[in-house]
Design an enzyme around this catalytic site. Sequence first.
Site, PDB file in Angstrom:
ATOM      1  N   SER A 180      49.168  37.358  39.428  1.00 53.11           N
ATOM      2  CA  SER A 180      48.992  36.837  38.080  1.00 53.11           C
ATOM      3  C   SER A 180      48.683  38.000  37.152  1.00 53.11           C
ATOM      4  O   SER A 180      48.380  39.114  37.599  1.00 53.11           O
ATOM      5  CB  SER A 180      47.829  35.836  38.075  1.00 53.11           C
ATOM      6  OG  SER A 180      47.364  35.573  36.770  1.00 53.11           O
ATOM      7  N   TYR A 201      39.574  32.380  39.790  1.00 50.40           N
ATOM      8  CA  TYR A 201      41.015  32.640  39.815  1.00 50.40           C
ATOM      9  C   TYR A 201      41.284  34.135  39.669  1.00 50.40           C
ATOM     10  O   TYR A 201      42.134  34.701  40.371  1.00 50.40           O
ATOM     11  CB  TYR A 201      41.665  31.851  38.683  1.00 50.40           C
ATOM     12  CG  TYR A 201      43.175  31.897  38.634  1.00 50.40           C
ATOM     13  CD1 TYR A 201      43.933  31.022  39.403  1.00 50.40           C
ATOM     14  CD2 TYR A 201      43.842  32.801  37.808  1.00 50.40           C
ATOM     15  CE1 TYR A 201      45.320  31.044  39.353  1.00 50.40           C
ATOM     16  CE2 TYR A 201      45.224  32.825  37.754  1.00 50.40           C
ATOM     17  CZ  TYR A 201      45.962  31.952  38.522  1.00 50.40           C
ATOM     18  OH  TYR A 201      47.336  31.974  38.467  1.00 50.40           O
TER      19      TYR A 201
END
Length: 255
Positions: free
Chosen positions: A146, A159
Amino acid sequence: MTQLFDLSGRTALVTGSARGIGFALAEGLAAAGASVVLNGTHADTVAEAVARLQSKGLGAHGRAFDVTNEQAVADAFTQWDQDGVQIDILINNAGIQFRKPLVELELSDWQRVIDTNLTSAFLVAKQAARRMIARGSGGKIVNIGSLTSEAARATVGAYTAAKGGIKMLTRAMSAEWASSNIQANAIGPGYILTDMNKPLVDNPAFDAWVKSSNPSQRWGKPEELVGTAVYLASAASSYVNGQIIYVDGGWLAVL
């Protein structure tokens, strides 16, 4: 030249592929010639996704199992061994998001995000790599990272930690498995139009921030990750190892 990107005769497992980015990647790999194995936790949604690909004439089948459950992962690979299925390409895509400030985040929610986004990649890759090494024919592992593999943002601490871990786990895989002709790399998607991001897309302030902070001035689409995935899954990337390629419209290139 196109033969470099041909995945014919290869079998690719894409975790978390019943929808969203995972489904787009599975479809792209299948279009490049691979036989794809779709995965998710719910058998009915996996079956529906498989049917969608098969209706397009693409080679696909599915297996539902929880990628955070070590025994379930091992059982899936044991069954593939018995069925004569060899996983040549692994795309570790399964992931979830949970937004809450760190000071309010419960340990159980932290652990759930870490297990789904990071530990699952270790569990599935371990089983795949064992077999790739034993066969002596190498293989491809592509982990989905990401923007938060590189940069943090408030309220997504778990995350961010998981996706930062994906970057370093990818390098660890490369350090240990490159000598067995296994290329382990990662893709770092930017802000992509997916079901998981729909609340952000529907938030006018966040939507405006994404578009104003990105040189491309728009959200990415799941299919825009396919080219990078096919490259990293193919012979074209035979000397690329331990890298993370950001597909973000230029977001990380600017401040």
